[in-house]
Scaffold this motif. Structure first.
Motif, PDB file in Angstrom:
ATOM      1  N   ALA A  21      50.254  -9.269 -36.220  1.00  0.00           N
ATOM      2  CA  ALA A  21      49.324  -8.518 -35.468  1.00  0.00           C
ATOM      3  C   ALA A  21      49.627  -6.869 -35.798  1.00  0.00           C
ATOM      4  CB  ALA A  21      49.843  -8.636 -33.891  1.00  0.00           C
ATOM      5  N   THR A  22      51.012  -6.422 -35.927  1.00  0.00           N
ATOM      6  CA  THR A  22      51.369  -5.423 -36.428  1.00  0.00           C
ATOM      7  C   THR A  22      50.626  -4.762 -37.716  1.00  0.00           C
ATOM      8  OG1 THR A  22      53.337  -5.541 -35.346  1.00  0.00           O
ATOM      9  CG2 THR A  22      53.227  -4.040 -36.996  1.00  0.00           C
ATOM     10  N   GLU A  44      36.646  -4.559 -26.878  1.00  0.00           N
ATOM     11  CA  GLU A  44      35.734  -4.660 -26.070  1.00  0.00           C
ATOM     12  C   GLU A  44      35.488  -6.190 -25.501  1.00  0.00           C
ATOM     13  OE1 GLU A  44      32.035  -2.887 -27.318  1.00  0.00           O
ATOM     14  OE2 GLU A  44      32.784  -1.122 -26.563  1.00  0.00           O
ATOM     15  N   LYS A  45      35.865  -7.217 -26.424  1.00  0.00           N
ATOM     16  CA  LYS A  45      35.646  -8.802 -26.524  1.00  0.00           C
ATOM     17  C   LYS A  45      36.824  -9.555 -26.044  1.00  0.00           C
ATOM     18  CE  LYS A  45      31.310  -8.326 -27.166  1.00  0.00           C
ATOM     19  NZ  LYS A  45      30.153  -8.438 -25.973  1.00  0.00           N
ATOM     20  N   MET A  46      38.054  -8.975 -26.215  1.00  0.00           N
ATOM     21  CA  MET A  46      39.184  -9.702 -26.081  1.00  0.00           C
ATOM     22  C   MET A  46      39.577 -10.019 -24.689  1.00  0.00           C
ATOM     23  SD  MET A  46      42.301  -8.666 -28.779  1.00  0.00           S
ATOM     24  CE  MET A  46      43.273 -10.194 -28.118  1.00  0.00           C
ATOM     25  N   PRO A  47      38.826  -9.053 -23.484  1.00  0.00           N
ATOM     26  CA  PRO A  47      39.257  -9.203 -22.310  1.00  0.00           C
ATOM     27  C   PRO A  47      38.546 -10.642 -21.645  1.00  0.00           C
ATOM     28  CG  PRO A  47      38.922  -7.063 -22.356  1.00  0.00           C
ATOM     29  CD  PRO A  47      38.615  -7.568 -23.789  1.00  0.00           C
ATOM     30  N   VAL A  48      37.499 -10.998 -22.438  1.00  0.00           N
ATOM     31  CA  VAL A  48      36.942 -12.149 -22.070  1.00  0.00           C
ATOM     32  C   VAL A  48      37.747 -13.555 -22.222  1.00  0.00           C
ATOM     33  CG1 VAL A  48      34.678 -13.690 -22.829  1.00  0.00           C
ATOM     34  CG2 VAL A  48      34.463 -11.289 -22.665  1.00  0.00           C
ATOM     35  N   PHE A  49      38.441 -13.265 -23.255  1.00  0.00           N
ATOM     36  CA  PHE A  49      39.505 -14.208 -23.445  1.00  0.00           C
ATOM     37  C   PHE A  49      40.746 -14.241 -23.095  1.00  0.00           C
ATOM     38  CE2 PHE A  49      36.576 -14.049 -27.234  1.00  0.00           C
ATOM     39  CZ  PHE A  49      36.162 -15.398 -27.388  1.00  0.00           C
ATOM     40  N   GLU A  50      40.823 -13.565 -21.821  1.00  0.00           N
ATOM     41  CA  GLU A  50      42.103 -13.135 -21.285  1.00  0.00           C
ATOM     42  C   GLU A  50      43.181 -12.449 -22.017  1.00  0.00           C
ATOM     43  OE1 GLU A  50      42.735 -16.500 -18.578  1.00  0.00           O
ATOM     44  OE2 GLU A  50      40.699 -16.477 -17.617  1.00  0.00           O
ATOM     45  N   TYR A  51      42.839 -11.987 -23.014  1.00  0.00           N
ATOM     46  CA  TYR A  51      43.885 -11.320 -23.880  1.00  0.00           C
ATOM     47  C   TYR A  51      44.599 -12.095 -24.877  1.00  0.00           C
ATOM     48  CZ  TYR A  51      42.333  -7.501 -20.980  1.00  0.00           C
ATOM     49  OH  TYR A  51      41.625  -6.525 -19.991  1.00  0.00           O
ATOM     50  N   THR A  52      44.667 -13.441 -24.393  1.00  0.00           N
ATOM     51  CA  THR A  52      45.408 -14.314 -25.081  1.00  0.00           C
ATOM     52  C   THR A  52      45.025 -15.291 -26.263  1.00  0.00           C
ATOM     53  OG1 THR A  52      45.241 -15.872 -23.431  1.00  0.00           O
ATOM     54  CG2 THR A  52      46.999 -14.461 -23.093  1.00  0.00           C
ATOM     55  N   TYR A  89      48.331  -9.863 -27.528  1.00  0.00           N
ATOM     56  CA  TYR A  89      48.564  -8.662 -26.551  1.00  0.00           C
ATOM     57  C   TYR A  89      48.963  -7.508 -27.573  1.00  0.00           C
ATOM     58  CZ  TYR A  89      49.095 -11.636 -22.335  1.00  0.00           C
ATOM     59  OH  TYR A  89      48.854 -12.342 -21.425  1.00  0.00           O
ATOM     60  N   ALA A  90      49.750  -7.720 -28.584  1.00  0.00           N
ATOM     61  CA  ALA A  90      49.922  -6.634 -29.622  1.00  0.00           C
ATOM     62  C   ALA A  90      48.593  -6.312 -30.240  1.00  0.00           C
ATOM     63  CB  ALA A  90      50.886  -7.006 -30.569  1.00  0.00           C
ATOM     64  N   LEU A  91      47.765  -7.202 -30.732  1.00  0.00           N
ATOM     65  CA  LEU A  91      46.542  -6.885 -31.186  1.00  0.00           C
ATOM     66  C   LEU A  91      45.632  -6.083 -30.318  1.00  0.00           C
ATOM     67  CD1 LEU A  91      44.690  -7.291 -33.961  1.00  0.00           C
ATOM     68  CD2 LEU A  91      43.930  -9.325 -32.811  1.00  0.00           C
ATOM     69  N   TYR A  92      45.523  -6.428 -28.991  1.00  0.00           N
ATOM     70  CA  TYR A  92      44.967  -5.784 -28.395  1.00  0.00           C
ATOM     71  C   TYR A  92      45.208  -4.362 -28.028  1.00  0.00           C
ATOM     72  CZ  TYR A  92      42.073  -4.308 -24.023  1.00  0.00           C
ATOM     73  OH  TYR A  92      41.049  -3.799 -23.267  1.00  0.00           O
ATOM     74  N   GLY A  93      46.602  -3.996 -27.965  1.00  0.00           N
ATOM     75  CA  GLY A  93      47.057  -2.880 -27.777  1.00  0.00           C
ATOM     76  C   GLY A  93      46.839  -1.839 -28.911  1.00  0.00           C
ATOM     77  N   GLY A  94      46.943  -2.459 -30.118  1.00  0.00           N
ATOM     78  CA  GLY A  94      46.442  -1.719 -31.125  1.00  0.00           C
ATOM     79  C   GLY A  94      45.062  -1.310 -31.472  1.00  0.00           C
ATOM     80  N   MET A  95      44.296  -2.168 -31.154  1.00  0.00           N
ATOM     81  CA  MET A  95      42.905  -2.152 -30.872  1.00  0.00           C
ATOM     82  C   MET A  95      42.429  -0.780 -29.879  1.00  0.00           C
ATOM     83  SD  MET A  95      41.816  -3.399 -33.906  1.00  0.00           S
ATOM     84  CE  MET A  95      43.469  -3.718 -34.301  1.00  0.00           C
ATOM     85  N   ALA A  96      43.206  -1.094 -28.870  1.00  0.00           N
ATOM     86  CA  ALA A  96      42.948   0.058 -27.789  1.00  0.00           C
ATOM     87  C   ALA A  96      43.357   1.264 -28.265  1.00  0.00           C
ATOM     88  CB  ALA A  96      43.806  -0.422 -26.501  1.00  0.00           C
ATOM     89  N   ALA A  97      44.489   1.501 -28.920  1.00  0.00           N
ATOM     90  CA  ALA A  97      44.868   2.860 -29.463  1.00  0.00           C
ATOM     91  C   ALA A  97      43.974   3.328 -30.482  1.00  0.00           C
ATOM     92  CB  ALA A  97      46.033   2.610 -29.994  1.00  0.00           C
ATOM     93  N   LEU A  98      43.097   2.542 -31.237  1.00  0.00           N
ATOM     94  CA  LEU A  98      42.027   2.935 -32.299  1.00  0.00           C
ATOM     95  C   LEU A  98      40.636   3.058 -31.634  1.00  0.00           C
ATOM     96  CD1 LEU A  98      43.525   0.965 -35.233  1.00  0.00           C
ATOM     97  CD2 LEU A  98      43.928   3.405 -34.935  1.00  0.00           C
ATOM     98  N   TYR A  99      40.638   2.657 -30.429  1.00  0.00           N
ATOM     99  CA  TYR A  99      39.127   2.436 -29.982  1.00  0.00           C
ATOM    100  C   TYR A  99      38.506   3.592 -29.703  1.00  0.00           C
ATOM    101  CZ  TYR A  99      35.501   1.171 -26.691  1.00  0.00           C
ATOM    102  OH  TYR A  99      34.204   0.951 -25.833  1.00  0.00           O
ATOM    103  N   GLU A 100      38.748   4.728 -29.442  1.00  0.00           N
ATOM    104  CA  GLU A 100      37.887   5.772 -29.141  1.00  0.00           C
ATOM    105  C   GLU A 100      37.817   6.425 -30.399  1.00  0.00           C
ATOM    106  OE1 GLU A 100      39.113   8.681 -26.013  1.00  0.00           O
ATOM    107  OE2 GLU A 100      39.626   7.073 -24.687  1.00  0.00           O
ATOM    108  N   SER A 101      38.696   6.692 -31.435  1.00  0.00           N
ATOM    109  CA  SER A 101      38.496   7.317 -32.564  1.00  0.00           C
ATOM    110  C   SER A 101      37.461   6.317 -33.476  1.00  0.00           C
ATOM    111  CB  SER A 101      39.626   7.589 -33.505  1.00  0.00           C
ATOM    112  OG  SER A 101      40.393   6.498 -33.612  1.00  0.00           O
ATOM    113  N   SER A 102      37.717   5.306 -33.442  1.00  0.00           N
ATOM    114  CA  SER A 102      36.622   4.199 -33.941  1.00  0.00           C
ATOM    115  C   SER A 102      35.278   4.609 -33.618  1.00  0.00           C
ATOM    116  CB  SER A 102      36.953   3.037 -33.884  1.00  0.00           C
ATOM    117  OG  SER A 102      38.240   2.467 -34.544  1.00  0.00           O
ATOM    118  N   GLN A 103      34.924   4.795 -32.243  1.00  0.00           N
ATOM    119  CA  GLN A 103      33.824   5.079 -31.711  1.00  0.00           C
ATOM    120  C   GLN A 103      33.312   6.375 -32.167  1.00  0.00           C
ATOM    121  OE1 GLN A 103      34.664   4.782 -27.378  1.00  0.00           O
ATOM    122  NE2 GLN A 103      33.178   3.252 -27.103  1.00  0.00           N
TER     123      GLN A 103
END
Length: 124
Positions: A21-22, A44-52, A89-103
């Protein structure tokens, strides 16, 4: 490094660890313009899979995953993915950190009139 076991001519078993994930997050950050849409989709879609769990192919967001693997699992009829919850969880956190700048990257590309081809106007 991911472990890819070829079970037979049609089946793969992929095993990922937290470190993978790192690596995916680092690849996404280093090539953010290229992966901006995937970063947004995963976040945006990982929450549908309960992050796991996450199905990279359900949302056309597998390029980063395939780059990590160094191969295309779709070349096989089926594959299984084994990964600890910490990977997701780590993948989601990393995507969260990059989310706004990607938008922001996608918005810039749209304003420039290139649609989703972010690389045409954003350099890494």
């Amino acid at each position: 490094m991911p472990q890819v076991d070829i079970i037979n001519d049609t089946t793969l078993r992929i095993t990922l660890r937290l470190e993978d994930a790192t690596t995916m997050i680092q690849m996404a950050q280093q090539n953010q313009a290229e992966y901006a849409q995937e970063i947004i989709t995963i976040y945006e879609k990982m929450p549908v899979f309960e992050y796991t769990h996450f199905c990279f192919y359900a949302y056309d967001s597998a390029r980063l995953f395939e780059r990590l693997l160094g191969m295309d699992p779709k070349a096989y009829l089926s594959f299984s993915l084994d990964a600890p919850e910490s990977f997701f969880y780590a993948l989601y956190g990393g995507m969260a950190a990059l989310y706004e700048s990607s938008q922001h990257l996608l918005e810039q590309a749209n304003v420039a009139g290139t649609g989703s081809d972010v690389n045409a106007h954003v350099s890494n």
